[in-house]
Enzyme design. Structure first.
Site, mmCIF file in Angstrom:
data_model
loop_
_atom_site.group_PDB
_atom_site.id
_atom_site.type_symbol
_atom_site.label_atom_id
_atom_site.label_comp_id
_atom_site.label_asym_id
_atom_site.label_seq_id
_atom_site.Cartn_x
_atom_site.Cartn_y
_atom_site.Cartn_z
ATOM 1 C CG ASP A 131 53.129 42.936 46.479
ATOM 2 O OD1 ASP A 131 54.271 42.464 46.323
ATOM 3 O OD2 ASP A 131 52.544 43.617 45.615
ATOM 4 C CD GLU A 168 44.236 40.748 48.114
ATOM 5 O OE1 GLU A 168 45.274 40.091 48.242
ATOM 6 O OE2 GLU A 168 43.922 41.330 47.056
ATOM 7 C CE1 TYR A 224 45.985 44.158 40.732
ATOM 8 C CE2 TYR A 224 44.988 42.878 42.489
ATOM 9 C CZ TYR A 224 45.670 44.003 42.059
ATOM 10 O OH TYR A 224 46.037 44.984 42.961
ATOM 11 C CD GLU A 240 44.680 45.786 46.030
ATOM 12 O OE1 GLU A 240 45.304 44.953 45.338
ATOM 13 O OE2 GLU A 240 44.832 45.912 47.262
#
Ligand code: GCB
Length: 650
Positions: A226, A469, A522, A558
């Site tokens: 990303d 990840e 998230y 994160e």
């Protein structure tokens, strides 16, 4: 759609380039994918040991080659033209290609109005003239690139001198024999940004065969991370002159600390000729340049009495205290001084166990950021203005740490972390890894070797992150990450190793090998979007599950929400500044509970600032999870975070 081996046009130079280095590589075929694997092997074979930053001293001089270079891209259909027409043998502006000015360091993507340049895939060419002083003739001259994304081939005066693969780490080579001293010289660099399943990070070239939608031969670069794959010569290019017998590498490590004494071990590697004629003097100076300890020999132990320890922000009144290790060569027979190199270092000691990470015996709580090297116009090019501003903002907000998500940051940036006392989790560009084969493993290991070689002496670096990840639910990844972690432990046993995970704890197979578990979550954003009432509950459950399974410290690297600066609603909904704050507030409640439980060692919000991504319909020009905008103005979230970080003690 199918993945193909790309850019056949490259292959003729592949043969020449690689055969020279690895003649017996029977697997050498005409396929670009193989080229990339081979490039990694080639580069491994050619690397010198040390990669010390070029610092001037009484025996060393440097010359910056930064500035405006000439630049051209090779058209999609004529990728091989530059090699066929030997653009490296003359000034680029005299070749049959459109040439423009290009700043170095910088990404080339955002400098023009031309989307062909912004979205270019393949070879790009750089050229400049430079002058080498006559006085350098008796010296050893080296050229060093801070980073070039991703492949680079370098020619000096038309002769190929080196090549490198990997977009975020330095490489250098001796060029003494290729220079004209007291005359003009020229340098050409060919850069290729193509990513494949065997590069770090991975990508793939996809050809589209559907003739209803795509013209014949249409292809695109795809990648599964990303951030925009900015390309070009991203960091400084420096020529340096040293004596012929020179200090090639220095390693320094704190072995014990107490209030009354700090012990550091050091070792020095020499390069060049007549090494045996030289002895080594090691001296330690304090920050006021007073000699406080000394030793002799290529390796040794130095004791500093009443040391000023290196502390991160918030853990001690003295922050980021640096000593200088001066290494000096001495020619005993001739009784003359040789090469001199000064290395800043900190005296500090890291330990870890099942619940914490400790610095000089005190437990550490990371309050910080995931970040990017990203700025408008410059892309990922070294930008001292943004870099300095970012440190001011991180101090203002009372952070004490960051992760170099998702690739090694510049040495200039890392120097300030050492000086200002920021803790750094140092990460390689292994983002979203999949297809864990041996060639990928080799490339991954090589990147880690280069990172540790570069950053091993930095007090700010307190943890190595081997990636972000990966598909760590796949069985095959267990063997892969076991091998990677073993390598890192072998190269440096003084720092813990982590990997940033996003798979469920009951599916992941990689965490068992790590010293510290980092997770990205998230809640309320990618899952249960808008349901802020679930966040605290889910985060507490999640972190606890990881700790219970592995009995290791856990760090949330994160969490966050996208927010468009200036967008507000009440009640808050996603994408507003208000929702970003609500999401933070709910996460903070979870972090407070988890801290009480004793195994959460930190919180790093995603992200420090908004940043550029590939074009996606869910990314309005970029990822908007910054607490600062891309031009570093605070969102509502920045003030909220500042209040928390100010009252969080380590
Ligand atoms: C992640 C990635 C990061 C992305 C972020 C996001 O998990 O590690 O690179 O930018 O999510 O915003 O989606």
């Amino acid at each position: 759609m199918k993945v193909v081996e790309i850019q056949d046009s490259l292959n003729c130079r592949t043969t020449a380039f690689c055969l020279r280095v690895k003649r017996n590589l029977s697997r050498l075929t005409m396929h670009f994918s193989i080229l990339l694997t081979i490039l990694v092997f080639c580069v491994n074979g050619m690397h010198a040991t040390g990669i010390l930053y070029p610092r001037p001293s009484e025996s060393r001089e440097t010359l910056s080659l930064d500035g405006i270079w000439k630049f051209a891209i090779a058209n999609r259909s004529e990728q091989n033209k530059g090699f066929e027409e030997k653009w490296y043998q003359a000034a680029l502006q005299h070749c049959a290609v459109k040439v423009i000015d290009m700043p170095v360091p910088s990404s080339y993507n955002d400098i023009t109005q031309d989307s062909d340049i912004r979205d270019h895939i393949g070879w790009a060419w750089y050229h400049r003239d430079f002058f080498v002083p006559r006085t350098w003739k008796s010296q050893r001259v080296n050229i060093r690139f801070g980073s070039v994304n991703y492949f680079a081939i370098v020619w000096i005066n038309g002769v190929e001198v080196t090549s490198h693969s990997g977009g975020y780490l330095p490489f250098d080579v001796e060029v003494t024999d290729h220079l004209k001293f007291g005359y003009p010289n020229f340098i050409t660099v060919a850069v290729n940004n193509t990513l494949t399943p065997w590069t770090i990070p991975q990508g793939k070239i996809v050809y589209h065969n559907d003739s209803q939608r795509y013209p014949a031969g249409y292809y695109e670069q795809q990648y599964n991370f990303d951030f925009f794959n900015y390309a070009g010569i991203h960091r400084p290019v420096i020529l340096s002159a040293t004596p012929k017998t020179y200090i090639d590498d220095i390693t320094i490590n704190t072995t014990s600390v107490s209030d009354s004494e700090g012990t550091v071990s050091y070792s020095v590697e020499l390069g060049g000729s007549k090494i045996a004629a030289y002895s080594v003097i090691a001296e330690v100076y304090d920050s006021r340049d007073r000699l406080v300890a000394q030793s002799k020999g290529l390796t040794g132990e130095i004791r500093v009495t009443n040391p000023n320890l290196w502390w991160p922000r918030g853990m001690n009144e003295s922050v980021g205290y640096l000593y200088t290790l001066k290494i000096q060569l001495w020619n005993d027979a001739k009784n003359v001084e040789g090469d001199v190199y000064r290395l800043p270092f900190g005296i500090r000691f890291i330990q870890w166990n099942s619940t914490g990470v400790y610095l000089n015996g005190k437990s550490v709580y990371f309050k910080g950021f995931g970040r990017h090297e990203d700025a408008s116009l410059r892309g990922r090019g070294l930008d001292l203005v943004t870099l300095t501003k970012d440190y001011n903002l991180m101090r203002w907000i009372e952070a004490n740490s960051f992760r170099t998500s998702h690739y090694p940051y510049s040495e200039e940036l890392m120097d300030l972390a050492d000086q200002q006392g920021f803790l750094v989790i140092d990460e390689v560009p292994a983002v979203g890894l999949d297809n864990f084969d041996d060639d990928l493993l080799e490339a991954h290991k090589q990147t880690l070797k280069e990172l540790i070689q570069r950053d091993k002496n930095r007090p700010a670096v307190v943890m190595w992150s081997i990636g972000n990840e990966p598909q760590s639910q796949k069985e095959v990844s267990a063997h892969y990450f076991d091998a990677v972690v073993q390598l890192v432990h072998r190269l440096d046993s003084s720092r813990p190793v982590t990997l940033v995970l996003n798979k469920p704890s009951n599916q992941d197979v990689a965490a068992q090998f790590l010293d510290v578990i980092c997770i990205n979550r998230y809640f309320g954003w990618y899952s249960d979007t808008g349901h802020s009432e679930l966040i605290t509950y889910q985060m507490v459950k999640e972190v606890t599950a990881w700790h219970d399974k592995h009995l290791k410290p856990v760090l949330v690297t994160e969490y966050g929400a996208g927010a468009l600066a200036g967008l507000h609603t009440d009640p808050p909904v996603v994408w507003t500044e208000d929702y970003q704050v609500v999401l933070m507030e709910q996460n903070f409640k979870a972090f407070d509970q988890l801290r009480e439980m004793g195994f959460l060692i930190g919180e790093m919000i995603w992200n420090f600032a908004d940043f550029a991504t590939p074009q996606e319909y869910f990314r309005p020009t970029g990822c908007m999870k910054g607490v600062f905008t891309r031009d570093r103005q605070p969102k509502f979230a920045a003030h909220f975070l500042r209040r928390r970080y100010a009252q969080l003690f380590c």
